[in-house]
Design a protein around this motif. Structure first.
Motif, short mmCIF file in Angstrom:
data_model
loop_
_atom_site.label_atom_id
_atom_site.label_comp_id
_atom_site.label_asym_id
_atom_site.label_seq_id
_atom_site.Cartn_x
_atom_site.Cartn_y
_atom_site.Cartn_z
N ARG A 4 0.78 -1.21 0.04
CA ARG A 4 0.01 0.08 -0.21
C ARG A 4 0.81 1.29 -0.19
O ARG A 4 1.76 1.42 0.95
CB ARG A 4 -0.88 0.12 1.25
N ARG A 5 0.60 1.97 -0.89
CA ARG A 5 1.28 3.46 -0.98
C ARG A 5 -0.12 4.45 -0.62
O ARG A 5 -1.11 4.24 -0.59
CB ARG A 5 1.58 3.57 -2.31
N PRO A 6 0.47 5.83 -0.29
CA PRO A 6 -0.79 6.74 -0.13
C PRO A 6 -1.55 6.87 -1.19
O PRO A 6 -2.65 7.20 -0.88
CB PRO A 6 0.09 8.05 0.18
N ASP A 7 -1.34 6.67 -2.46
CA ASP A 7 -2.37 6.88 -3.60
C ASP A 7 -2.44 5.58 -4.38
O ASP A 7 -2.58 5.79 -5.71
CB ASP A 7 -1.84 8.20 -4.19
N ALA A 8 -1.68 4.59 -4.19
CA ALA A 8 -1.76 3.54 -4.96
C ALA A 8 -1.63 2.20 -4.35
O ALA A 8 -1.20 2.01 -3.02
CB ALA A 8 -0.64 3.32 -5.93
N ARG A 9 -1.85 0.79 -4.79
CA ARG A 9 -1.68 -0.26 -4.39
C ARG A 9 -0.78 -1.21 -5.38
O ARG A 9 -1.46 -1.17 -6.33
CB ARG A 9 -3.13 -0.97 -3.85
N LEU A 10 0.35 -1.59 -4.88
CA LEU A 10 1.29 -2.27 -5.74
C LEU A 10 1.09 -3.92 -5.71
O LEU A 10 1.22 -4.32 -4.61
CB LEU A 10 2.47 -1.68 -5.65
N HIS A 11 0.72 -4.28 -6.95
CA HIS A 11 0.93 -5.94 -6.78
C HIS A 11 2.21 -6.43 -6.91
O HIS A 11 2.99 -6.26 -7.78
CB HIS A 11 0.08 -6.39 -8.03
N VAL A 12 2.61 -7.07 -5.75
CA VAL A 12 4.07 -7.75 -5.95
C VAL A 12 4.04 -9.32 -5.73
O VAL A 12 3.25 -9.75 -4.83
CB VAL A 12 4.75 -6.89 -4.41
N GLN A 13 4.77 -9.91 -6.36
CA GLN A 13 4.94 -11.37 -6.11
C GLN A 13 6.32 -11.81 -6.01
O GLN A 13 7.40 -11.29 -6.49
CB GLN A 13 4.36 -11.98 -7.64
N SER A 14 6.88 -12.73 -4.92
CA SER A 14 8.23 -13.23 -4.57
C SER A 14 7.98 -14.49 -5.00
O SER A 14 7.34 -15.15 -4.52
CB SER A 14 8.56 -12.77 -3.13
N PHE A 15 9.45 -15.07 -5.46
CA PHE A 15 9.51 -16.30 -5.61
C PHE A 15 10.96 -16.90 -5.23
O PHE A 15 11.84 -16.00 -5.16
CB PHE A 15 9.55 -16.69 -7.17
N GLY A 16 11.14 -17.98 -4.74
CA GLY A 16 12.48 -18.68 -4.54
C GLY A 16 13.02 -18.10 -3.19
O GLY A 16 12.44 -17.05 -2.52
N HIS A 17 14.33 -18.39 -2.66
CA HIS A 17 14.86 -18.22 -1.60
C HIS A 17 16.40 -18.10 -1.94
O HIS A 17 16.94 -18.76 -2.88
CB HIS A 17 14.63 -19.25 -0.32
N GLY A 18 16.98 -17.18 -1.02
CA GLY A 18 18.56 -17.23 -1.12
C GLY A 18 19.01 -15.80 -0.71
O GLY A 18 18.11 -14.96 -0.31
N PRO A 19 20.28 -15.68 -0.54
CA PRO A 19 20.88 -14.45 0.17
C PRO A 19 20.97 -13.48 -0.98
O PRO A 19 20.89 -12.31 -0.43
CB PRO A 19 22.23 -14.77 0.34
N ARG A 20 20.30 -13.56 -2.16
CA ARG A 20 20.52 -12.44 -3.19
C ARG A 20 19.10 -12.07 -3.37
O ARG A 20 18.18 -12.82 -3.62
CB ARG A 20 21.36 -12.80 -4.56
N HIS A 21 18.87 -10.83 -3.74
CA HIS A 21 17.53 -10.22 -3.99
C HIS A 21 17.52 -9.70 -5.38
O HIS A 21 18.30 -8.86 -5.77
CB HIS A 21 17.10 -9.18 -3.10
N LEU A 22 16.74 -9.93 -6.30
CA LEU A 22 16.16 -9.49 -7.44
C LEU A 22 15.02 -8.97 -7.56
O LEU A 22 14.06 -9.78 -7.30
CB LEU A 22 16.64 -10.24 -8.82
N VAL A 23 15.00 -7.69 -7.67
CA VAL A 23 13.45 -6.76 -7.70
C VAL A 23 13.09 -6.11 -9.21
O VAL A 23 14.12 -5.38 -9.42
CB VAL A 23 13.43 -5.96 -6.70
N ALA A 24 12.15 -6.85 -9.96
CA ALA A 24 12.16 -6.33 -11.21
C ALA A 24 10.59 -5.75 -11.49
O ALA A 24 9.95 -6.09 -10.94
CB ALA A 24 12.49 -7.67 -12.05
#
Length: 257
Positions: A4-24
């Motif tokens: 939730r943002r003040p003026d929007a709701r962002l759809h987010v999906q996360s997959f997998g596990h590990g020490p590194r993060h890729l956000v796309a």
């Protein structure tokens, strides 16, 4: 999930596990799902797809669609998911959002992956012409964009999927996203992006000329460029293994078997 943002709701999906993060994120009206085939081949990473405002399943109230707002949204997703640092990834016009986020919060950015990045302000006449086409025939214009994005042979199924994926955005949001490009102001500032970057570009891309990634690579202090012969505007969809191999070579780790 939704962030939730003040003026929007962002759809987010996360997959997998590990020490590194890729956000796309995707580009224009493409949701984060355009990265799913890449995610499925990355081993040892937690991968997160974000539908930026105006795209995919994200929703907005009266919030503006702008490069600034989308960059702030991306950093808010990192906060919501308790991700301290991540490799930020984007395709097409999403590149401008990721670069802006990297300039605002360099301590949060481990690296960048930009696929066929459109990172410069387009000519106003080109934007006006595209807006008129969307106003006259939204669905038909989206279909023509999808066809141009996927020139590879045997891509009929992908084109069908692409029309469904890009067709979820309203004409109003599609136009607002196009017009937001007129606020891009990066050419004089990208030299300050210190995070290592991987730029991937299809040499058969007719949407964003490969020279755009070459120009960006020349400005960034630490950039590697991978050019894919015969690939169009979305190598993350048509050549995901090549992209994953390039990510593993640039940032470490290993691709899934």
């Amino acid at each position: 999930m939704f962030v939730r943002r003040p003026d929007a709701r962002l759809h987010v999906q996360s997959f997998g596990h590990g020490p590194r993060h890729l956000v796309a994120i995707g580009g224009w009206v493409a949701g984060g799902e355009v990265w799913h085939d890449v995610f499925g081949r990355l081993d040892g990473w937690r991968c997160t797809a974000v539908d930026h405002r105006g795209a995919g399943a994200s929703r907005r109230d009266d919030g503006a669609i702008s490069i600034d707002a989308m960059a702030d949204d991306l950093l808010a997703v990192l906060d919501a998911l308790d991700i301290g640092r991540a490799v930020l990834a984007a395709e097409s016009s999403g590149a401008a959002v990721v670069l802006e986020a990297a300039l605002r919060a360099p301590h949060r950015v481990e690296g960048l992956v930009l696929s066929c990045g459109s990172w410069r302000r387009p000519p106003e006449a080109a934007v006006d012409g595209f807006v008129r086409a969307l106003q006259a025939d939204h669905a038909g214009t989206v279909a023509r964009v999808v066809d141009a994005c996927l020139p590879e042979p045997d891509s009929d199924d992908l084109r069908y999927w692409g029309r469904q994926a890009l067709g979820r955005s309203s004409a109003a949001d599609a136009i607002a996203l196009v017009r937001s490009r007129l606020t891009v102001d990066l050419e004089s500032r990208v030299h300050a992006v210190r995070a290592p970057a991987l730029l991937v570009h299809g040499l058969a891309d007719s949407i964003v000329p490969p020279g755009e990634s070459r120009a960006l690579a020349a400005l960034l202090p630490d950039a590697a460029l991978d050019e894919a012969p015969g690939r169009g505007h979305v190598p993350i969809v048509t050549a995901p293994k090549r992209v994953v191999d390039a990510i593993a070579a640039r940032f470490g780790g290993r691709p899934a078997a």
